[in-house]
Structure formats: C-alpha cells, structure tokens
Scaffold this motif. Structure first.
Motif, PDB file in Angstrom:
ATOM      1  N   ASP A   1       0.829  -1.208   0.000  1.00  9.38           N
ATOM      2  CA  ASP A   1       0.000   0.000   0.000  1.00  9.38           C
ATOM      3  C   ASP A   1       0.864   1.259   0.000  1.00  9.38           C
ATOM      4  N   TYR A   2       2.092   1.093   0.458  1.00  6.80           N
ATOM      5  CA  TYR A   2       2.965   2.239   0.628  1.00  6.80           C
ATOM      6  C   TYR A   2       4.404   1.795   0.406  1.00  6.80           C
ATOM      7  N   VAL A   3       5.145   2.505  -0.428  1.00  2.00           N
ATOM      8  CA  VAL A   3       6.520   2.122  -0.773  1.00  2.00           C
ATOM      9  C   VAL A   3       7.491   3.209  -0.298  1.00  2.00           C
ATOM     10  N   ILE A   4       8.504   2.755   0.425  1.00  2.00           N
ATOM     11  CA  ILE A   4       9.547   3.647   0.939  1.00  2.00           C
ATOM     12  C   ILE A   4      10.845   3.320   0.217  1.00  2.00           C
ATOM     13  N   ALA A   5      11.450   4.315  -0.404  1.00  2.00           N
ATOM     14  CA  ALA A   5      12.749   4.137  -1.061  1.00  2.00           C
ATOM     15  C   ALA A   5      13.835   4.675  -0.141  1.00  2.00           C
ATOM     16  N   VAL A   6      14.853   3.850   0.092  1.00  2.00           N
ATOM     17  CA  VAL A   6      16.025   4.307   0.831  1.00  2.00           C
ATOM     18  C   VAL A   6      17.079   4.647  -0.216  1.00  2.00           C
ATOM     19  N   THR A   7      17.559   5.879  -0.188  1.00  2.00           N
ATOM     20  CA  THR A   7      18.534   6.341  -1.178  1.00  2.00           C
ATOM     21  C   THR A   7      19.783   6.871  -0.480  1.00  2.00           C
ATOM     22  N   ALA A   8      20.855   6.963  -1.249  1.00  2.00           N
ATOM     23  CA  ALA A   8      22.115   7.515  -0.748  1.00  2.00           C
ATOM     24  C   ALA A   8      22.919   7.994  -1.942  1.00  2.00           C
ATOM     25  N   PRO A   9      23.767   9.006  -1.754  1.00  2.00           N
ATOM     26  CA  PRO A   9      24.640   9.443  -2.846  1.00  2.00           C
ATOM     27  C   PRO A   9      25.508   8.269  -3.321  1.00  2.00           C
ATOM     28  N   GLU A  10      25.777   8.244  -4.614  1.00  2.00           N
ATOM     29  CA  GLU A  10      26.489   7.099  -5.203  1.00  2.00           C
ATOM     30  C   GLU A  10      27.868   6.884  -4.592  1.00  2.00           C
ATOM     31  N   ASP A  11      28.597   7.954  -4.300  1.00  2.00           N
ATOM     32  CA  ASP A  11      29.932   7.773  -3.723  1.00  2.00           C
ATOM     33  C   ASP A  11      29.858   7.092  -2.359  1.00  2.00           C
ATOM     34  N   ILE A  12      28.837   7.410  -1.579  1.00  2.00           N
ATOM     35  CA  ILE A  12      28.645   6.765  -0.272  1.00  2.00           C
ATOM     36  C   ILE A  12      28.263   5.302  -0.472  1.00  2.00           C
ATOM     37  N   ARG A  13      27.404   5.038  -1.444  1.00  2.00           N
ATOM     38  CA  ARG A  13      27.017   3.647  -1.729  1.00  2.00           C
ATOM     39  C   ARG A  13      28.235   2.812  -2.096  1.00  2.00           C
ATOM     40  N   ILE A  14      29.098   3.361  -2.950  1.00  2.00           N
ATOM     41  CA  ILE A  14      30.308   2.640  -3.369  1.00  2.00           C
ATOM     42  C   ILE A  14      31.191   2.342  -2.158  1.00  2.00           C
ATOM     43  N   GLN A  15      31.388   3.331  -1.281  1.00  2.00           N
ATOM     44  CA  GLN A  15      32.216   3.122  -0.084  1.00  2.00           C
ATOM     45  C   GLN A  15      31.625   2.036   0.811  1.00  2.00           C
ATOM     46  N   ARG A  16      30.303   2.040   0.967  1.00  2.00           N
ATOM     47  CA  ARG A  16      29.651   1.019   1.815  1.00  2.00           C
ATOM     48  C   ARG A  16      29.856  -0.378   1.237  1.00  2.00           C
ATOM     49  N   ILE A  17      29.722  -0.505  -0.082  1.00  2.00           N
ATOM     50  CA  ILE A  17      29.878  -1.813  -0.730  1.00  2.00           C
ATOM     51  C   ILE A  17      31.327  -2.292  -0.593  1.00  2.00           C
ATOM     52  N   ILE A  18      32.283  -1.388  -0.802  1.00  2.00           N
ATOM     53  CA  ILE A  18      33.701  -1.734  -0.680  1.00  2.00           C
ATOM     54  C   ILE A  18      33.996  -2.230   0.740  1.00  2.00           C
ATOM     55  N   GLN A  19      33.517  -1.491   1.739  1.00  2.00           N
ATOM     56  CA  GLN A  19      33.765  -1.858   3.132  1.00  2.00           C
ATOM     57  C   GLN A  19      33.079  -3.175   3.491  1.00  2.00           C
ATOM     58  N   ARG A  20      31.853  -3.359   3.031  1.00  2.00           N
ATOM     59  CA  ARG A  20      31.081  -4.555   3.386  1.00  2.00           C
ATOM     60  C   ARG A  20      31.640  -5.810   2.714  1.00  2.00           C
ATOM     61  N   ASP A  21      31.976  -5.699   1.422  1.00  2.00           N
ATOM     62  CA  ASP A  21      32.315  -6.885   0.645  1.00  2.00           C
ATOM     63  C   ASP A  21      33.793  -7.004   0.293  1.00  2.00           C
ATOM     64  N   GLY A  22      34.583  -5.981   0.625  1.00  2.00           N
ATOM     65  CA  GLY A  22      36.013  -6.042   0.351  1.00  2.00           C
ATOM     66  C   GLY A  22      36.349  -6.158  -1.130  1.00  2.00           C
ATOM     67  N   ILE A  23      35.639  -5.409  -1.955  1.00  2.00           N
ATOM     68  CA  ILE A  23      35.863  -5.471  -3.399  1.00  2.00           C
ATOM     69  C   ILE A  23      36.391  -4.122  -3.886  1.00  2.00           C
ATOM     70  N   PRO A  24      36.994  -4.096  -5.072  1.00  2.00           N
ATOM     71  CA  PRO A  24      37.497  -2.825  -5.600  1.00  2.00           C
ATOM     72  C   PRO A  24      36.349  -1.905  -6.029  1.00  2.00           C
ATOM     73  N   PRO A  25      36.615  -0.603  -6.105  1.00  2.00           N
ATOM     74  CA  PRO A  25      35.581   0.364  -6.474  1.00  2.00           C
ATOM     75  C   PRO A  25      34.911   0.057  -7.819  1.00  2.00           C
ATOM     76  N   GLU A  26      35.698  -0.449  -8.778  1.00  2.00           N
ATOM     77  CA  GLU A  26      35.124  -0.727 -10.114  1.00  2.00           C
ATOM     78  C   GLU A  26      34.045  -1.806 -10.031  1.00  2.00           C
ATOM     79  N   LYS A  27      34.275  -2.809  -9.182  1.00  2.00           N
ATOM     80  CA  LYS A  27      33.314  -3.900  -9.018  1.00  2.00           C
ATOM     81  C   LYS A  27      32.051  -3.376  -8.314  1.00  2.00           C
TER      82      LYS A  27
END
Length: 192
Positions: free
Chosen positions: A117-143
């Motif tokens: 009935d109601y949709v909530i989108a969680v968003t973040a600036p792309e540079d922050i998203r990339i940093q979170r993914i790198i920290q969480r998964d230990g992968i390079p920025p390109e990946k």
C-alpha cells in the motif's frame, strides 16, 4: 496496511530495517525468504529441479548455488524463468506471515510492489554507496560500481516510491520518527 522498503545496493535499506526492528517493527526480508523457500518448499524444489535439472539440489536436499548461478548467468530468459517460480512463492509467504512491513531490493522488478500500500525508497549518494559496498564486501571500487550499474537507477526507484529516506550519513532517527508518526496517524495523504 502493507509497507515495502526498497533501495539499491549500498543504500542502507537493511540498516533502516534494523532500526525499525529495534523499535519493535518486524520486517519480512524477501531475499532471505526466497533462499529459505528454495531450500524448504517441496513444490519449489520440484519446479526448480524441472527447470534447471537434477543438479539443482545437493544430495542432502540443499540448493546447489553453483548450479543455479550457472543457469542464471546463461540468459535473461533463465533469470525470468526462475523468478516466475520463486517470486509468487515469496508473495504468498509474505501475505501469510502476518507481517505488515517487507524489505525487497528488487521490489518493482520482482512484481512485488502491487501488494504494498505504501513504498519507501532508501537512497544515498552514489559515492557513499560505493564506499559502503567496498567496506562490506572487500571489493574494488570498479566492481562496486558494476554492481550498482546492474540495478535499476536510484532515480527510478525514488520516482516509484511514496516516500524517500535519504541515508547520506546523517542520523536517520528524525526521518524515521516523522515517517512512523505519520503512518501511525494513518495520514498517508500528508506523506505522499
């Protein structure tokens, strides 16, 4: 009322769900449910085995992730074929769970949005998203960038949502409190 939380990889939707759970709101995780159902549902096991082959499950009855991944990577048609089996089972499981909140990274792609009935989108600036993914998964920025690029654009997820939570590093409590107060007051029109 059914409420869905969605967002791209690294947006922090799982973090938002943990904050909600700390407030006593249990959130159904569609990804975890899909994995559980593929390992426990006799009907799903039969359908997936018929689609992929005898190597779909190991001798002990657990999903053979390598075989399924190989099948998925072969074509878009294979992805759609698996989704056509798994997504309806997840929807049915959620509707029978008794829960009102669900989390799904692929809410729209999986055709789950229609039950919310109601949709909530969680968003973040792309540079922050990339940093979170790198920290969480230990992968390079390109990946990390490649993973982001494979998903729906954040602008499209935001456009299809009724509400946006911006997870840019500032405290989320004020945004969550305002949202919950409005939802508790059933003042949906005010939020939209």
């Amino acid at each position: 009322m059914k409420i869905a939380i969605t967002g791209g990889i690294g947006s922090g939707k799982s973090y938002v769900c943990r904050l909600l759970q700390q407030k006593g709101i249990e959130v159904y995780n569609c990804d975890s449910a899909a994995k559980r159902l593929m390992n426990t549902s006799k009907e799903l096991k039969e359908q997936l085995s018929a689609l992929i082959g005898s190597e779909t499950y190991t001798d002990d009855g657990l999903l053979n992730k390598a075989a399924v991944t190989q099948f998925l990577l072969q074509s878009e048609a294979n992805i759609h074929a698996i989704n056509k089996i798994v997504h309806p089972a997840v929807i049915e499981d959620f509707l029978h769970s008794g829960l009102s909140w669900m989390e799904s990274a692929i809410l729209h792609q999986a055709d789950l949005a229609h039950i919310a009935d109601y949709v909530i989108a969680v968003t973040a600036p792309e540079d922050i998203r990339i940093q979170r993914i790198i920290q969480r998964d230990g992968i390079p920025p390109e990946k990390a960038q490649e993973w982001i690029d494979r998903q729906w654009p954040q602008s499209e997820i935001r456009r299809l949502a009724d509400h946006e939570i911006i997870n840019d590093g500032r405290p989320l409590e004020p945004q969550l409190e305002a949202l919950l107060n409005k939802l508790n007051n059933n003042d949906i029109q005010q939020i939209k």
